[in-house]
Enzyme design. Structure first.
Site, short mmCIF file in Angstrom:
data_model
loop_
_atom_site.label_atom_id
_atom_site.label_comp_id
_atom_site.label_asym_id
_atom_site.label_seq_id
_atom_site.Cartn_x
_atom_site.Cartn_y
_atom_site.Cartn_z
N ASP A 1 0.88 -1.26 0.12
CA ASP A 1 0.12 -0.09 -0.02
C ASP A 1 0.85 1.13 0.17
O ASP A 1 1.91 1.48 0.61
CB ASP A 1 -0.98 0.03 1.34
CG ASP A 1 -1.77 1.16 1.40
OD1 ASP A 1 -2.60 1.46 0.26
OD2 ASP A 1 -1.81 1.95 2.37
N GLU B 1 1.40 -0.59 -5.11
CA GLU B 1 0.26 0.57 -5.41
C GLU B 1 1.19 1.79 -5.57
O GLU B 1 1.52 2.43 -4.52
CB GLU B 1 -0.83 0.70 -4.19
CG GLU B 1 -1.64 1.71 -4.64
CD GLU B 1 -2.12 2.58 -3.39
OE1 GLU B 1 -3.44 3.08 -3.55
OE2 GLU B 1 -1.71 2.39 -2.36
#
Length: 751
Positions: free
Chosen positions: A430, A483
């Site tokens: 993330d 990401e």
């Protein structure tokens, strides 16, 4: 940990305690123990030899009525003397040898407890290895820290260890000692900054925390950073979890996983928030358990044709509203859905169904909850001390101090842990951009340049590279996915070429551009045609995954269906055409739950998906389409084998902005089995639309998003089209197609 019984009459022949004048422990040391501020409890508590060759046994047992010593091989207990009313007890023994013994403790109410004295154990499990907790890439943190089962001198128990180098005193507290920090202060292992204590007789299931007297002079009660299980929030204690020897049933899956290169495989990911995929409304809207999810979620995803499930973070987190992205127990699967054993059952069920599991992993930040990592030992230990580098202004969270070896080792060990302990198949990392840039979301003067004057976070870059090198070295069959929302070069390139070493990168640019195009009324799309084509300029610069994630259906953005223009029929037609375009486009696929059946409302983490919508033909049609797209993606090699290679793609029609038509060719390793993808993004059907192709033959219509079965108008090409010897678009052969309104066609050449 203990054996308890009602108090028996005291043995008057057991001997007498020494008088207070003969006791050798210093009053100042007693005071420090009583006040829970002594930094070296083993120097005071437990057995100690006196200058006269005798032994004193000392114990700090607040609230005890009396304490006696049960010597090994002797039945009669030896009484102790209470030297401090707070509960400091001492017995003098005339034995010239260090005695083996147990403590016999009488508590108020007459309960008697017998237990081994933690301070009678001199050896520390793993003592010689503790320095390895700073070795980045090692599994030492997860082996040596936390609550570990241990056997010392033949006695079973739990060995607790926590890294807190600046603490003045650390105690392990729990129900087993009435959460009293005076009972079990820990030993500081000075070279490593670790505090450790073996508690004999303790087993799995005990709740615990650490009470620290910090460098700031304040007392902090903290959950274990290395806890393998935790209480269900809002409770905050860690739980002792002794992993059972488990006979995994996924050996065939694990062996097959390592075969081949993930870049050449069909990867279609179903992103899922376990807490809101489905609830049990008749039982207070409770969550499904891991075992119930194994019975319901996994068969559903398998039937839908996805290859993987990506779990929004299930590492234990305190606040439901963070969706798991503000985690505090990186080594513990959340107890919201069951136990670690229940989670193992879920993993095995996925593998038995042929599904991989990807964990959303959050090494970029952590929340400031008082029981968590923040100011763990009274100093900025896990977080960077400078708020310009250690605090996220947007999220109100702390940023790890990536330059500290122990922190870097902690994070990389955690990545290994989930792939090794729980057999997970990948990590989606993330907020990578927030880790890479020192000036991420900061104005001038709010960030600190690196040693070269740049804005790159060199320490975070090193952690990401080490993480990728470590997990791929251990098992090349896993995948890591970044990401990363910027143009940082080489995110999915090998570290030896200067890349970050990820297997794949989310293509955020593709997602933003194409959703912008789809949001336009068809009459205006001719002016935004570049939003469809621009992504192909860089589509092969990285190993891309095309994401339609949870981030696109929250915070007022509405649902995917809600982004589509037009009346109700056109909204569904647009969504179907977009999905066909996405599955035909180079890149692996990711779709957030609910999108597969056209969820109408924005996602709400507190509610189940609206499964009742499937009673409507348009919604069930979208789901049928996504299922068929997944099966086509897997069965047509040209759609996946060269996903990351420019040689696997060829433009057929890129410039028909006037009609909002776009077409390309996909190639696999078999040059004769090509696929053609054509999208018509207007509601105007187009008869006799000619497209040049390089190879002659019959092209079978694998998917038509306008098929009546999906809720479309049923217009198409009768199942297949044969080329004619007519040049078009610079190619010797051509297909004459009927392009349905707001639809995508995928055709495969029959070899």
């Amino acid at each position: 940990m203990t054996a308890a019984r009602k108090a028996a009459p005291r043995d008057a022949t057991a001997g007498q305690a020494a008088s207070s004048s003969s006791i050798r422990v210093e009053p100042a040391a007693i005071g420090a123990i009583v006040q829970a501020r002594h930094g070296d409890p083993f120097a005071v508590l437990g057995p100690h030899e006196t200058a006269r060759g005798e032994w004193e046994i000392r114990a700090m047992l607040p609230d005890a009525v009396s304490v006696s010593i049960l010597l090994d091989g002797r039945e009669a207990p030896v009484p102790t003397m209470r030297l401090d009313p707070a509960g400091f007890f001492v017995a003098r023994l005339s034995s010239p040898e260090k005695p083996g013994y147990r403590l016999r403790i009488e508590w108020p109410g007459g309960t008697v407890q017998e237990s081994r004295d933690p301070y009678s154990f001199g050896s520390i499990p793993g003592f010689e290895e503790m320095g390895r907790i700073r070795d980045v890439g090692s599994d030492a943190p997860q082996r040596l820290l936390g609550a570990q089962p241990a056997s010392v001198a033949g006695i079973e128990g739990i060995h607790f260890a926590i890294w807190a180098p600046n603490a003045r005193r650390v105690s392990v507290v729990g129900g087993f000692n009435n959460w009293d920090g005076r009972r079990h202060p820990m030993r500081r292992l000075h070279d490593s900054g670790v505090w450790a204590l073996f508690l004999p007789g303790l087993g799995s299931g005990e709740r615990y925390k650490y009470e620290l007297l910090g460098a700031d002079g304040e007392r902090h009660e903290k959950a274990d950073p290395m806890a393998f299980a935790a209480e269900k929030p809002p409770a905050t204690a860690s739980i002792v979890h002794v992993a059972k020897d488990h006979a995994w049933r996924d050996a065939a899956w694990m062996a097959a996983r390592a075969e081949g290169d993930q870049r050449h495989k069909p990867i279609s990911v179903y992103e899922c928030h376990l807490g809101s995929w489905a609830r049990v409304p008749e039982e207070g809207n409770r969550y499904l358990t891991y075992r119930e999810l194994a019975e319901r979620l996994i068969p559903y995803v398998k039937e839908m044709g996805f290859t993987h499930i990506e779990l929004l973070p299930i590492t234990e987190f305190p606040f439901d509203g963070s969706w798991g992205y503000q985690t505090l127990a990186l080594f513990a699967p959340t107890s919201r859905f069951g136990t670690p054993e229940d989670f193992i059952h879920f993993v095995e069920a996925a593998h038995e169904a042929g599904l991989g599991l990807i964990l959303d992993w959050v090494p970029g930040h952590f929340p400031s909850d008082a029981h968590g990592l923040a100011l763990l030992d009274g100093t900025h230990l896990y977080e960077h001390a400078d708020p310009r580098q250690g605090f996220h202004q947007d999220w109100g969270t702390y940023i790890y101090n990536y330059g500290r070896q122990e922190v870097a080792a902690f994070l990389v060990a955690n990545a290994r842990f989930w792939l090794e302990r729980y057999h997970l198949d990948g990590l989606r990392v993330d907020a990578v951009a927030s880790m890479l840039y020192l000036d991420y979301s900061r104005q001038a003067g709010q960030w600190v340049p690196n040693r070269f004057g740049g804005n790159e976070n060199l320490e975070a870059i090193d952690v990401l590279r080490r993480m990728n090198e470590t997990v791929y070295a251990a098992d090349p069959g896993v995948m890591t996915v970044a990401e990363e929302s910027t143009s940082w070069p080489g995110v999915s390139h090998p570290t030896y070429t200067g890349g970050l070493g990820f297997g794949f990168k989310w293509n955020m640019g593709w997602m933003h551009d194409t959703l912008l195009f789809m949001s336009k009324e068809p009459v205006h799309r001719r002016y935004h045609h570049h939003n469809l084509t621009f992504g192909l300029l860089y589509a092969f610069s990285e190993n891309f995954m095309l994401p339609l994630s949870h981030d696109e259906v929250v915070h007022g953005k509405g649902s995917l269906l809600g982004k589509m223009p037009g009346d109700r029929w056109q909204k569904f037609a647009n969504l179907r055409a977009y999905f066909g375009f996405m599955w035909g486009h180079p890149g692996k696929k990711l779709l957030f739950m609910g999108g597969e059946f056209g969820q109408e409302r924005e996602w709400n983490h507190d509610r189940s998906l609206d499964w009742h919508l499937l009673e409507d033909g348009l919604h069930s049609g979208v789901r049928s389409l996504v299922r068929d797209l997944n099966h086509a993606f897997r069965s047509v090699p040209a759609l996946h084998e060269r996903d990351t290679e420019a040689g696997g793609f060829e433009w057929l029609v890129a410039d028909d902005a006037e009609n909002s038509v776009i077409a390309w060719l996909r190639r696999g390793t078999d040059e004769d089995r090509v696929a053609v993808v054509v999208s018509n993004f207007t509601p105007m059907p187009r008869e006799g639309y000619r497209i040049g192709v390089p190879l002659p033959g019959t092209y079978r219509e694998v998917v038509n998003t306008d098929a009546a079965a999906y809720g479309g108008s049923g217009m198409g090409n009768g199942g297949s089209v044969r080329t004619v010897e007519a040049e078009s678009h610079g190619r010797p052969h051509s297909l004459t197609l009927t392009l349905p309104p707001l639809a995508t066609l995928i055709l495969e050449r029959e070899a």
